[in-house]
Design an enzyme around this catalytic site. Structure first.
Site, short mmCIF file in Angstrom:
data_model
loop_
_atom_site.label_atom_id
_atom_site.label_comp_id
_atom_site.label_asym_id
_atom_site.label_seq_id
_atom_site.Cartn_x
_atom_site.Cartn_y
_atom_site.Cartn_z
N HIS A 189 7.64 1.21 -11.02
CA HIS A 189 6.46 0.79 -10.26
C HIS A 189 5.20 1.17 -11.00
O HIS A 189 5.17 2.12 -11.77
CB HIS A 189 6.44 1.42 -8.85
CG HIS A 189 6.59 2.91 -8.83
ND1 HIS A 189 7.81 3.54 -8.98
CD2 HIS A 189 5.69 3.90 -8.68
CE1 HIS A 189 7.65 4.85 -8.90
NE2 HIS A 189 6.36 5.10 -8.74
N ASN A 246 4.39 6.57 -13.56
CA ASN A 246 5.06 7.84 -13.84
C ASN A 246 6.50 7.57 -14.27
O ASN A 246 7.16 6.66 -13.76
CB ASN A 246 5.06 8.72 -12.57
CG ASN A 246 3.64 9.09 -12.14
OD1 ASN A 246 2.80 9.38 -12.98
ND2 ASN A 246 3.38 9.07 -10.85
N ARG A 268 0.83 -1.20 0.00
CA ARG A 268 0.00 0.00 0.00
C ARG A 268 0.87 1.25 0.00
O ARG A 268 1.89 1.31 0.67
CB ARG A 268 -0.94 -0.01 1.20
CG ARG A 268 -1.94 -1.16 1.09
CD ARG A 268 -3.06 -1.10 2.09
NE ARG A 268 -3.80 -2.36 2.01
CZ ARG A 268 -4.79 -2.61 1.15
NH1 ARG A 268 -5.19 -1.67 0.31
NH2 ARG A 268 -5.39 -3.79 1.13
P1 5GP Z 1 5.93 8.15 -8.12
O1 5GP Z 1 5.65 9.61 -7.94
O2 5GP Z 1 7.40 7.87 -8.11
O3 5GP Z 1 5.21 7.56 -9.29
O4 5GP Z 1 5.27 7.44 -6.86
C1 5GP Z 1 5.97 7.13 -5.71
C2 5GP Z 1 4.95 6.74 -4.67
O5 5GP Z 1 5.62 6.12 -3.60
C3 5GP Z 1 4.17 7.92 -4.08
O6 5GP Z 1 2.77 7.73 -4.30
C4 5GP Z 1 4.53 7.88 -2.58
O7 5GP Z 1 3.44 8.19 -1.74
C5 5GP Z 1 5.01 6.46 -2.39
N1 5GP Z 1 5.99 6.29 -1.35
C6 5GP Z 1 7.10 7.04 -1.15
N2 5GP Z 1 7.81 6.57 -0.10
C7 5GP Z 1 7.14 5.48 0.35
C8 5GP Z 1 7.38 4.55 1.40
O8 5GP Z 1 8.36 4.63 2.14
N3 5GP Z 1 6.48 3.56 1.57
C9 5GP Z 1 5.38 3.43 0.77
N4 5GP Z 1 4.54 2.42 1.03
N5 5GP Z 1 5.11 4.29 -0.24
C10 5GP Z 1 5.99 5.30 -0.45
#
Ligand code: 5GP
Length: 119
Positions: A104, A91, A32
């Site tokens: 991801h 993204n 999550r």
């Molecule tokens: P991005 O912007 O790179 O597509 O998404 C990264 C996602 O990772 C964000 O939605 C953010 O909330 C999530 N995220 C960042 N750090 C952590 C973490 O330590 N644990 C979890 N579960 N999610 C994280």
């Protein structure tokens, strides 16, 4: 972009940082999001070191690619999102708003989602 072995998702894979796991197999891990943007917000990541969709597509093995796609599909079913639907987002890079440089896919659902792009 070179892979940063100290990124937060690498640490989650290594169990250096905890996560709220929803699924795991040999190739993938799903957990999550720490800051959910929908009622259900799960991240699916490959266990291999890939920076983003393009790196994964160009450099992952066929086994990893099939394994990862299958994992995303399994998580959608496990979360009971197949019938009502959900949104998959990946993204990529600065303009794409990628914060964590480990490939991801976001799975968002559990409610009717708004516009694809909020500016
Ligand atoms: P991005 O912007 O790179 O597509 O998404 C990264 C996602 O990772 C964000 O939605 C953010 O909330 C999530 N995220 C960042 N750090 C952590 C973490 O330590 N644990 C979890 N579960 N999610 C994280």
């Amino acid at each position: 972009m070179a892979y940063d072995k100290n990124n937060i998702f690498a640490k989650i894979i290594q169990r250096e940082i905890p996560c709220d796991k929803v699924y795991e197999d040999d190739f993938s891990l799903a957990f999550r999001d720490i800051s959910p943007k929908a009622k259900i917000h799960v991240l699916v990541i490959p266990k291999g070191m890939y920076t983003g969709f393009d790196d994964f597509t160009d450099n992952a093995s066929d086994k990893e690619k099939v394994g990862f796609s299958t994992a995303v599909s399994k998580v959608i079913k496990q979360l009971n999102l197949s019938e009502k639907g959900c949104r998959l987002i990946s993204n990529l890079g600065n303009d794409g708003g990628q914060e964590v440089p480990h490939y991801h896919v976001h799975i968002l659902g559990g409610e009717t989602l708004g516009a694809l792009i909020g500016k």
